[in-house]
Enzyme design. Structure first.
Site, PDB file in Angstrom:
ATOM      1  N   TYR A 468       0.852  -1.128   0.024  1.00 34.13           N
ATOM      2  CA  TYR A 468      -0.102  -0.053   0.004  1.00 34.13           C
ATOM      3  C   TYR A 468       0.838   1.185  -0.050  1.00 34.13           C
ATOM      4  O   TYR A 468       2.019   1.345   0.957  1.00 34.13           O
ATOM      5  CB  TYR A 468      -1.051   0.051   1.317  1.00 34.13           C
ATOM      6  CG  TYR A 468      -1.705   0.951   1.420  1.00 34.13           C
ATOM      7  CD1 TYR A 468      -2.336   1.995   0.428  1.00 34.13           C
ATOM      8  CD2 TYR A 468      -2.129   1.658   2.775  1.00 34.13           C
ATOM      9  CE1 TYR A 468      -3.295   3.033   0.700  1.00 34.13           C
ATOM     10  CE2 TYR A 468      -2.714   2.661   2.887  1.00 34.13           C
ATOM     11  CZ  TYR A 468      -3.430   3.383   1.791  1.00 34.13           C
ATOM     12  OH  TYR A 468      -4.471   4.520   2.062  1.00 34.13           O
ATOM     13  N   ASN A 470       0.569   4.209   0.734  1.00 33.37           N
ATOM     14  CA  ASN A 470       0.751   5.149   1.885  1.00 33.37           C
ATOM     15  C   ASN A 470       1.310   4.573   3.184  1.00 33.37           C
ATOM     16  O   ASN A 470       1.601   5.321   4.091  1.00 33.37           O
ATOM     17  CB  ASN A 470      -0.941   5.543   2.378  1.00 33.37           C
ATOM     18  CG  ASN A 470      -1.557   6.774   1.689  1.00 33.37           C
ATOM     19  OD1 ASN A 470      -0.853   7.288   0.759  1.00 33.37           O
ATOM     20  ND2 ASN A 470      -2.661   7.181   1.773  1.00 33.37           N
ATOM     21  N   TYR A 471       1.798   3.314   3.005  1.00 37.89           N
ATOM     22  CA  TYR A 471       2.511   2.513   4.099  1.00 37.89           C
ATOM     23  C   TYR A 471       3.865   2.660   3.428  1.00 37.89           C
ATOM     24  O   TYR A 471       4.455   1.609   3.248  1.00 37.89           O
ATOM     25  CB  TYR A 471       2.159   1.427   4.479  1.00 37.89           C
ATOM     26  CG  TYR A 471       0.830   1.274   5.258  1.00 37.89           C
ATOM     27  CD1 TYR A 471       0.129   2.300   5.764  1.00 37.89           C
ATOM     28  CD2 TYR A 471       0.045   0.189   5.102  1.00 37.89           C
ATOM     29  CE1 TYR A 471      -0.921   2.412   6.493  1.00 37.89           C
ATOM     30  CE2 TYR A 471      -1.186  -0.068   5.704  1.00 37.89           C
ATOM     31  CZ  TYR A 471      -1.746   1.233   6.469  1.00 37.89           C
ATOM     32  OH  TYR A 471      -2.846   1.192   7.258  1.00 37.89           O
ATOM     33  N   ILE A 472       4.526   3.661   2.649  1.00 38.53           N
ATOM     34  CA  ILE A 472       5.533   3.525   1.605  1.00 38.53           C
ATOM     35  C   ILE A 472       6.666   3.001   2.304  1.00 38.53           C
ATOM     36  O   ILE A 472       7.090   3.214   3.632  1.00 38.53           O
ATOM     37  CB  ILE A 472       6.091   4.900   1.160  1.00 38.53           C
ATOM     38  CG1 ILE A 472       7.035   5.219   0.111  1.00 38.53           C
ATOM     39  CG2 ILE A 472       6.244   5.968   2.566  1.00 38.53           C
ATOM     40  CD1 ILE A 472       7.248   6.346  -0.386  1.00 38.53           C
TER      41      ILE A 472
END
Length: 537
Positions: A468, A470-472
């Site tokens: 994901y 946004n959970y880079i």
């Protein structure tokens, strides 16, 4: 060893705030950017202290205000030449143009919640500027059209507060951490407890005003559908600066129901609960969301916390749980009825006694060192596999393992409707997180999370192993724009397809349309075809 709060919700929300920078590059050149800002009558900025400019008095405060991940607070971390805080759309446009004229890389900071510090750190040692959007945070709610315009510097808390000020019958699907900036959240997709009912935040974006690399403000019609598609879920920091977003409000009942239940038992018993959850949470009524937080104590006891949210009454929620997941054994008094905005407060991780007024505070006082990774699960993990995972959790009291269910409307939305692709077939998403304090052995901490991630390999999505955005996670690879021999588009595919699956090539096309010179870039940015960085032109 640092002490950590034992409430898993609080624990998670410490980590959903991070931002950083402190620094030391070769001495920055201040005159070009200073002259340009003065010429454009932009006064709300601060220069690096080496400039001896009067604005430098505020530099360290503004630099550290949203610095949450202490991994990026070291003296050796490069610092920005300037921090600009535009107050108007015109100032935002001119801030972008001044950075370009001064040959300075641009980092856009909204809430400052990139796990890898992408809004805080430069590409290599390139001189850079942070454009902080915090003053562009207005929210205009229109109940007649059931929409709101949200400026790009607003936080989720500011958006939710504005909606609640107008009506108790509307909400917006997004995360529950109030200090997260809307622009980063929307750009990556935006997972939240109403996602199974209404989809991601990005699924509910109707329009946007984007400042492109040349300073033009483009609405949806002007930027074109390919770029607008990419803005929603294609990752932050790639396309320009979103001045404002137009969002679709969603209907919420007068009362919703929440519960927060923690179980402590032998690992084999806890594994059975997680195993059953896999067959319940992704397939429930789409108004229901049940997440699991897994944490451990210093004595290696493992705790499962079930966080429940239901768009309906307490009585309805009780009937559903009793029928589908009676193993949770939730007492009636543990089901709490409240308004939608009160539920966001309940789930927010804010200190006890906080009110919805606290949604407007942008500052998070608890700071830590943070590392995260992510996975998607498409087939239920066996009890044996879960037992091994719980045994891994028991080894690290600073770790957190979060399971968020998918299903519901997420199964009905096409994987290419927006850039975010993780839809039908995914039963849940995993966030692996580790928080540690100053003086702890960072290498040992990172070794644990990497071993955990490796352990999960047979149980999660593969070919590619999905993640994901946004959970880079920079462990997946980074782009090196300085190496002209690299085929950057193909090199970035190694991680780009993990975040975006089959949408990666379409994102490259969108990037080539809106930013062919790659003005807006970072270590995991989407590259345009025939990459040239703006400082090479």
């Amino acid at each position: 060893m640092a002490k950590f709060h034992k409430n898993p919700i609080f624990f998670l929300h410490i980590l959903i705030f991070f931002h950083q920078f402190d620094v030391l590059i070769s001495q920055p050149t201040h005159s070009p950017i200073l002259n340009c800002l003065n010429n454009q009558k932009i006064t709300n900025f601060t220069l690096h202290p080496t400039s001896n400019h009067h604005s430098s008095l505020h530099y360290n405060h503004l630099l550290k205000f949203s610095l949450q991940n202490l991994r990026f607070a070291s003296e050796s971390t490069p610092k920005p030449t300037a921090i600009i805080i535009p107050d108007t759309k015109v100032q935002l446009i001119n801030s972008v143009l001044c950075c370009r004229r001064s040959a300075l890389d641009i980092r856009i900071r909204c809430g400052g919640h990139s796990y890898a510090g992408m809004s805080s750190i430069p590409r290599g040692n390139n001189p850079f500027v942070i454009i902080d959007m915090m003053n562009l945070n207005r929210v205009i709610v229109d109940l007649e059209s059931e929409t709101a315009w949200v400026e790009g510097g607003a936080t989720l808390g500011e958006l939710y507060s504005a909606i609640a000020d107008h009506s108790s019958y509307y909400g917006f699907p997004g995360g529950v951490t109030p200090t997260v900036g809307v622009s980063g959240h929307f750009s990556g997709g935006g997972i939240g407890v109403m996602g199974r009912k209404y989809g991601l935040s990005a699924d509910n974006i109707l329009d946007a005003d984007l400042v492109d690399p040349d300073g033009y403000v483009l609405g949806r019609a002007e930027m074109g559908e390919e770029v607008f598609w990419a803005l929603r879920g294609g990752g932050g920091g790639n396309w320009g600066v979103v001045y404002r977003w137009k969002v679709q409000l969603v209907h919420v009942p007068k009362k919703v129901t929440c519960f927060f239940v923690t179980k402590q038992a032998p690992i084999n018993e806890l594994a059975k609960l997680v195993y059953k959850w896999q067959f319940v949470a992704p397939y429930m009524d789409d108004s229901f969301h049940i997440s699991i937080y897994l944490t451990a104590s210093t004595s290696k006891d493992v705790y499962l916390t079930f966080l429940g949210f239901y768009l309906g009454s307490k009585l309805e929620a009780i009937k559903i749980i009793d029928r589908q997941f009676s193993e949770l054994k939730i007492r009636q008094e543990e089901y709490l009825e409240m308004s939608w905005v009160e539920s966001v407060l309940f789930l927010s991780g804010l200190p006890k006694g906080s009110t919805t007024r606290d949604f407007k505070s942008r500052y998070w006082s608890s700071k830590s060192y943070i590392k995260t990774k992510s996975d998607y699960v498409r087939e239920p993990v066996s009890i044996e596999g879960l037992t091994g995972a719980l045994e891994m959790v028991a080894l690290e009291p600073r770790g957190l393992f979060l399971l968020d269910p998918y299903g519901g409307i997420m199964d009905q939305i096409s994987s290419d409707s927006i850039a975010f692709p993780h839809r039908k077939g995914n039963i849940y998403n995993i966030l692996y997180a580790l928080l540690w304090g100053e003086g702890d052995d960072e290498d040992r901490c990172l070794s644990w999370i990497n071993r955990f991630y490796d352990y999960m390999t047979p149980f999660v999505a593969s070919n590619p192993r999905a993640a994901y955005v946004n959970y880079i996670d920079l462990d997946l690879g980074i782009t090196d724009f300085a190496n002209s021999n690299d085929n950057i588009v193909e090199k970035a595919r190694a991680w780009g397809e993990k975040y975006f699956l089959g949408n990666y090539d379409r994102l490259v096309k969108a990037k080539t349309i809106i930013d062919p010179q790659n003005v807006f870039h970072h270590q995991q940015g989407i590259p345009p075809s025939n990459v040239k960085t703006h400082d090479e032109l």
